[in-house]
Design a protein around this motif. Structure first.
Motif, PDB file in Angstrom:
ATOM      1  N   GLY A  54       0.818  -1.202   0.000  1.00 31.23           N
ATOM      2  CA  GLY A  54       0.000   0.000   0.000  1.00 31.23           C
ATOM      3  C   GLY A  54       0.852   1.251   0.000  1.00 31.23           C
ATOM      4  N   SER A  55       0.223   2.405   0.254  1.00 33.09           N
ATOM      5  CA  SER A  55       0.941   3.676   0.271  1.00 33.09           C
ATOM      6  C   SER A  55       0.280   4.619   1.263  1.00 33.09           C
ATOM      7  N   VAL A  56       1.100   5.508   1.832  1.00 35.15           N
ATOM      8  CA  VAL A  56       0.670   6.404   2.907  1.00 35.15           C
ATOM      9  C   VAL A  56       1.211   7.803   2.629  1.00 35.15           C
ATOM     10  N   GLU A  57       0.405   8.809   2.975  1.00 38.29           N
ATOM     11  CA  GLU A  57       0.825  10.189   2.813  1.00 38.29           C
ATOM     12  C   GLU A  57       0.935  10.851   4.175  1.00 38.29           C
ATOM     13  N   GLU A  58       2.007  11.626   4.366  1.00 38.77           N
ATOM     14  CA  GLU A  58       2.178  12.427   5.579  1.00 38.77           C
ATOM     15  C   GLU A  58       1.751  13.858   5.272  1.00 38.77           C
ATOM     16  N   ARG A  59       0.742  14.352   5.980  1.00 37.02           N
ATOM     17  CA  ARG A  59       0.185  15.677   5.709  1.00 37.02           C
ATOM     18  C   ARG A  59       0.166  16.504   6.991  1.00 37.02           C
ATOM     19  N   ASP A  60      -0.028  17.826   6.848  1.00 34.21           N
ATOM     20  CA  ASP A  60      -0.224  18.636   8.044  1.00 34.21           C
ATOM     21  C   ASP A  60      -1.606  18.344   8.616  1.00 34.21           C
ATOM     22  N   GLU A  61      -1.872  18.837   9.809  1.00 37.72           N
ATOM     23  CA  GLU A  61      -3.112  18.462  10.493  1.00 37.72           C
ATOM     24  C   GLU A  61      -4.363  18.983   9.794  1.00 37.72           C
ATOM     25  N   HIS A  62      -4.185  19.996   8.894  1.00 38.13           N
ATOM     26  CA  HIS A  62      -5.336  20.521   8.158  1.00 38.13           C
ATOM     27  C   HIS A  62      -5.435  19.916   6.757  1.00 38.13           C
TER      28      HIS A  62
END
Length: 608
Positions: A54-62
């Motif tokens: 699979g794959s995952v994205e790291e984003r800011d809290e917004h």
């Protein structure tokens, strides 16, 4: 499942056999659905996550900024395990399977194995630096690109035309200024002779002193008789260094600031110099003052020093492109003025294309230019003059175009009518050659001469492309021709030459956005501005647009670093030169490109 855990890759290859057994015993497996928030900002992190599938994205809290993309064999969030809480959201982009290593076991291994710990310490330091750079909002380039606004200029003193010299002298003293704008009557002689000029004159203490002492005018003389007209001005929100160039060219110490046709401020040289903390503005002044090709070459040669300085100071790539594009435009315009006879300046328009036309050039690349002539223009020795212009630009550091897309080639010099006829022929033929030429023209930007001549040509191109499904499909196809350099498991794929970021990432984004912009009649040539317009027209979703823009910025940045460090114009990036966080961002960018290409194929019904 833990028996299949890959112990041969860093950092797990640094563990002892006993520690590897400890890890295997503690591992668990977890499953997350598409769009699940696996870790939420502000919450504690109980386990190290290692992706199986699979794959995952790291984003800011917004969910407004993407920091990294993770796929097979990647791990996160070490920072939270060693600190307090998770700083960003980690979101599954598809059904995702991960190993979970409990926090207490990870910390035990971390504290008992120095080599294992060193891997994470080095990686975290680099990653944190990259994230801080991405979040940094204020930097030197933003300062260089300061706009003319209320913080820079001061309110104008605007006086009536019938006040006397004595009255105006008292007004200047009362307001503590040495110049005032004089609002002229619309039916005055000055307005009659210059109907397009703004209805203001300017008067200074020096003007009045000369009038009284040298010209023996009485103190009762109406101020409109000695005011200077027209007034050199700059538009509000224009770049500050452009205002300074105007002052230098016109040999004046102050400018009127206008919003539309209304005077809203006065700007003088002391305000400009106090606003600048670097010497980069000197380059613009040198270009404006150049009265020969030799002087212009000296100024142009210093441009590389400016780029090196900007890179050293950590300036964001997009700002560098904007600044360097503005300087390139000044150099090319000054060369145009020096080489072409003044009599034709107002009857032709020099346009630049390619990366310079899109304002996406940092290092000087091959010339891509053309000329638009007014219908019926009579210009003896035109061919020889234009050939001299191309060779002059070559002397200034812009190499001759191997494809001969230059004004020295008569194919790229036409009247407005001939350009429109050429466009009709290109669209009718829809061949690969014609598609290439349409792409070149789509990025055209006027830089010298009568800039208005470009508009009817660009409008004709947009009108003729509208509704042309066949040509739009053929036009878009090249964006899908190059494979995205990703492996079956979603990692970056590299050859001996490296990873070609232009073919694999930059070109698909630039050309794909160019194609959609033509379809929807967007005038902008810069890719980032085109993306913004596509969002405003609801063609692209905001999240898609933001990912495209961020991916393109990072690809531009990596290519620039490569070119500066290796002193060549190669587009190939060596993965071994990148830290793991940089490879994460590169991989994320390629995944964004892959999704965009899929969207383009669906939108234009292209099977590839």
């Amino acid at each position: 499942m833990p028996d299949k855990f890959n112990m041969s890759s860093p950092p797990f290859d640094r563990l002892t056999e006993q520690q590897k057994n400890q890890l295997r015993t503690a591992l668990d497996v977890a499953y997350f659905r598409d769009k699940d928030v696996m870790l939420r900002a502000g919450s504690p992190c109980d386990s190290l996550h290692i992706i199986i599938k699979g794959s995952v994205e790291e984003r800011d809290e917004h969910n407004q900024e993407v920091f990294a993309h993770y796929t097979y064999d990647d791990l996160f969030d070490v920072r939270a395990l060693l600190g307090d809480n998770v700083k960003h959201n980690y979101v599954a982009l598809e059904d995702t399977l991960v190993y979970l290593l409990p926090k207490e076991v990870f910390l035990s291994l971390y504290h008992s194995n120095g080599q294992f710990a060193a891997y994470f310490d080095n990686s975290l330091a680099t990653r944190q630096r990259l994230i801080e750079e991405a979040q940094k909002q204020q930097n030197l380039a933003e300062f260089i690109l300061t706009k003319v606004d209320e913080d820079i200029y001061h309110p104008p003193l605007i006086l009536g035309p019938d006040l006397t010299i004595t009255d105006v002298t008292q007004q200047l003293l009362n307001h503590g200024v040495d110049a005032a704008l004089i609002e002229l009557n619309l039916n005055s002689d000055s307005q009659h002779h210059n109907p397009n000029a703004l209805p203001y004159g300017i008067v200074t203490r020096t003007n009045m002193l000369h009038a009284v002492v040298l010209e023996n005018r009485p103190n009762s003389t109406p101020i409109c008789e000695i005011a200077t007209f027209p007034v050199h001005h700059v538009d509000k929100e224009e770049f500050l260094f452009n205002a300074m160039v105007t002052m230098t060219r016109q040999r004046v110490k102050r400018l009127m600031v206008c919003e539309g046709k209304k005077a809203v401020g006065m700007l003088d040289m002391t305000q400009i110099l106090s606003a600048f903390s670097t010497h980069s503005h000197v380059l613009s002044l040198s270009i404006a003052r150049a009265n020969s090709v030799e002087e212009l070459a000296l100024a142009s040669n210093r441009q590389q020093q400016l780029v090196d300085s900007l890179v050293t100071n950590g300036i964001r790539t997009q700002f560098m492109m904007e600044l360097v594009s503005a300087i390139n435009e000044q150099i090319i315009e000054r060369a145009f003025e020096l080489i072409l006879p003044p009599a034709v300046h107002g009857h032709c328009c020099l346009i630049v294309m390619g990366s310079e036309g899109r304002k996406e050039q940092i290092l000087k690349t091959d010339q891509d230019n053309a000329l638009i002539l007014e219908d019926g223009i009579d210009w003896p020795n035109k061919d020889a003059t234009l050939k001299a212009l191309n060779h002059t630009l070559a002397r200034l550091g812009y190499p001759l175009c191997p494809g001969d897309v230059m004004v020295s080639n008569t194919h790229w010099v036409n009247t407005i009518s001939d350009w429109k006829h050429r466009i009709d022929q290109l669209i009718t033929s829809a061949s690969s050659e014609s598609v290439l030429e349409i792409a070149i023209l789509a990025d055209a930007r006027a830089v010298a001469g009568n800039l208005e001549l470009l508009m009817p040509v660009k409008q004709h191109l947009q009108q003729q492309m509208e509704g042309q499904e066949t040509i739009l499909t053929e036009f878009t196809r090249p964006a899908l021709n190059f494979a995205v350099p990703l492996t079956l498991f979603g990692n970056v794929k590299s050859s001996k030459q490296g990873v070609d970021v232009k073919q694999g990432g930059i070109f698909p984004i630039v050309h794909g956005v160019r194609a959609i912009s033509l379809e929807y009649g967007i005038n902008e040539t810069n890719t980032f501005e085109r993306i913004e317009q596509l969002v405003s027209k609801q063609v692209l979703e905001t999240s898609t647009a933001e990912n495209l823009a961020e991916a393109l910025k990072h690809l531009f940045k990596l290519r620039l670093q490569q070119q500066l460090s290796h002193h060549d114009m190669s587009n190939a990036i060596q993965l071994n030169d990148l830290e793991r966080p940089e490879r994460d961002l590169l991989r994320h960018g390629f995944h964004v490109v892959k999704k965009f290409k899929q969207w383009l194929g669906y939108h234009y019904q292209i099977r590839h």
